[in-house]
Design an enzyme around this catalytic site. Structure first.
Site, PDB file in Angstrom:
ATOM      1  N   ASP A  13      43.619   8.177-107.616  1.00 12.16           N
ATOM      2  CA  ASP A  13      44.693   9.069-107.140  1.00 12.16           C
ATOM      3  C   ASP A  13      46.063   8.411-107.220  1.00 12.16           C
ATOM      4  O   ASP A  13      46.972   8.745-106.452  1.00 12.16           O
ATOM      5  CB  ASP A  13      44.420   9.532-105.700  1.00 12.16           C
ATOM      6  CG  ASP A  13      43.035  10.123-105.535  1.00 12.16           C
ATOM      7  OD1 ASP A  13      42.698  11.031-106.312  1.00 12.16           O
ATOM      8  OD2 ASP A  13      42.295   9.673-104.650  1.00 12.16           O
ATOM      9  N   HIS A  41      43.376  15.329-111.287  1.00 14.35           N
ATOM     10  CA  HIS A  41      44.801  15.163-111.087  1.00 14.35           C
ATOM     11  C   HIS A  41      45.539  16.398-111.582  1.00 14.35           C
ATOM     12  O   HIS A  41      45.008  17.189-112.364  1.00 14.35           O
ATOM     13  CB  HIS A  41      45.334  13.908-111.790  1.00 14.35           C
ATOM     14  CG  HIS A  41      45.039  13.854-113.254  1.00 14.35           C
ATOM     15  ND1 HIS A  41      44.115  12.977-113.777  1.00 14.35           N
ATOM     16  CD2 HIS A  41      45.527  14.547-114.305  1.00 14.35           C
ATOM     17  CE1 HIS A  41      44.055  13.144-115.093  1.00 14.35           C
ATOM     18  NE2 HIS A  41      44.898  14.084-115.434  1.00 14.35           N
ATOM     19  N   LYS A 142      20.681   7.983-116.338  1.00 12.91           N
ATOM     20  CA  LYS A 142      21.058   7.340-117.609  1.00 12.91           C
ATOM     21  C   LYS A 142      20.535   5.904-117.638  1.00 12.91           C
ATOM     22  O   LYS A 142      19.908   5.478-118.621  1.00 12.91           O
ATOM     23  CB  LYS A 142      22.584   7.360-117.754  1.00 12.91           C
ATOM     24  CG  LYS A 142      23.120   6.562-118.940  1.00 12.91           C
ATOM     25  CD  LYS A 142      24.641   6.624-118.958  1.00 12.91           C
ATOM     26  CE  LYS A 142      25.219   5.771-120.089  1.00 12.91           C
ATOM     27  NZ  LYS A 142      26.704   5.876-120.162  1.00 12.91           N
TER      28      LYS A 142
END
EC number: 6.3.4.4
Length: 425
Positions: A13, A41, A142
């Protein structure tokens, strides 16, 4: 360029999207290397605010091609939802300018259900505070070699077999906490299978051809170094490599082509979710930073924890990512503070030893005291300021101290939310 990498240097952020938007105006390719639609964002361009989560923000530029790289976990529903939202705001070119690496792993509704179940098992301060979007479980499948890659979406029998196997595994692990409808997900992917082919490419080959031909490539980092699975405040981290190494492996970059690695740093510090935050201010200053800085998430709407700039964190971040310059953002949020504090070291209260590095042991970190340096505030608006020399002397001193302490030049200073509110040094 030719290859420029933008990375978050704190806990995310920091305002990476704004610099990405500025540099994407000249870039020929913009790429995401890691993370998923947990990133978020806003970019304000031409008076319009665009929200990005999974897609690269280079899509604002109609002349820029965009790639979701092999290291990203791709939520197909979010992919199409975000494309539709950008089109509704007037970006009609986006479907012609976005590709997904066929080696990327698929983030499923199944993973989000597992994420919620896992968080529900944790108690109190043990909760990680994830976005609940299944990013951790996606990377877990994964790593355990059970995941589904994008190219496998088009092999219907393989896709369904692997999805059902994952479902059974989670049922055994979480029992009634795992609330999920596998048939509904299978049905949705029958539709996605028809829509996806034109968006999928051989990601490593795409990047190789781009770099061989000398095209300007911008890599847009997601999350930030202190959330890195290896170098962040583990276990209060995301599940991917968010630093320079993750950018290289997530896209198969030729490291010799990297010209610049830009660390984006907020003029103060924020983080979302659980985990250590030594300079967090739970009093008036923290509340003021949160309100003036509008510190709540684009992806989740959650309010961010706020506190002072921590240069111990920043030097550690530099140690890992080897930044060539800083983009200091949101300096204007400090406009009304009479005194501004900056952490310059940690101190062990038992031994009196001063630490200038960031320790791995979070229990030990919790015992340390913060050593602050105080700066006089400038107490005047700087949003309209366009050159560094025109900044108040106190603001200049603040920026210069960050440069001197870290040994890295500040190349951009953000002074407001708009694209033009940026000083280039």
């Amino acid at each position: 360029m030719p290859t420029t990498i933008i990375l978050g240097s704190q806990w995310g952020d920091e305002g990476k999207g704004k610099l990405s938007d500025i540099l994407c105006q000249k870039a020929q390719i913009c790429a995401r290397a890691a993370g998923g639609h947990n990133a978020g964002h806003s970019v304000v361009a031409n008076g319009v605010s665009y929200d990005f989560h999974l897609l690269p923000s280079g899509l604002i530029n109609p002349n820029c091609e965009n790639l979701i790289g092999s290291g990203v976990v791709v939520n197909v529903e979010a992919f199409f939802k975000e494309l539709n939202a950008l089109e509704e705001k007037g970006l009609k070119h986006v479907r012609d300018k976005i590709l997904i690496s066929d080696r990327a792993h698929v983030n499923l509704t199944l993973h989000a259900a597992a994420d919620r179940a896992e968080e529900a098992q944790l108690e109190g301060n043990k909760k990680i505070g994830t976005t609940g979007r299944g990013i951790g479980p996606s990377y877990a499948t994964k790593a355990s070699r059970k995941g589904i890659r994008v190219h496998e979406i088009f092999k219907e029998a393989v896709f369904e077999k692997k999805l059902r196997a994952l479902t059974e595994g989670y049922k055994k692990e979480f029992g009634e906490l795992f609330e999920y409808d596998v048939e509904e997900e299978i049905s949705r992917f029958r539709e996605y299978r028809k829509l996806l082919p034109n968006f999928v490419c051989d990601g490593p080959n795409f990047i190789d051809q781009a770099q061989r031909s000398g095209r300007d490539l911008l890599v847009e980092g997601a999350n930030a170094l202190m959330l890195d699975i290896d170098y962040g405040t583990y276990p209060y981290v995301t599940s991917s490599n968010t630093g320079l190494g993750g950018a290289v492996t997530g896209l198969a970059l030729d490291y010799k082509q990297i010209k610049e690695v830009i660390g984006v740093v907020k003029a103060y510090t924020t983080r979302v979710g659980g985990g250590p935050f030594k300079t967090e201010d739970l009093g008036e200053a923290g509340t003021k930073l949160q309100e003036i800085g509008r510190e709540w998430g684009v992806s989740t709407g959650r309010r961010r924890r706020c506190g002072w700039l921590d240069l111990v964190v920043l030097k550690y971040s530099q140690l890992i990512n080897n930044y060539t310059s800083w983009n200091l953002t949101k300096l204007d949020i400090l406009d009304t503070f009479p005194t501004i504090k900056v952490a310059v070291a940690y101190k062990d209260p038992e031994t009196g030893e001063t630490l200038e590095h960031f320790p791995a042991d979070l229990d030990y970190l919790d015992t340390l005291e913060v050593v602050y340096k105080e700066f006089e505030g400038w107490q005047t608006p700087i949003t309209s300021v366009k050159t560094f020399d025109a900044l108040p002397a106190q603001a200049q001193a603040y920026v210069k101290f960050i440069e001197e302490f870290t040994g890295i030049p500040v190349k951009w200073v953000g002074t407001g939310p708009a694209r033009d509110d940026m000083i280039y040094l």
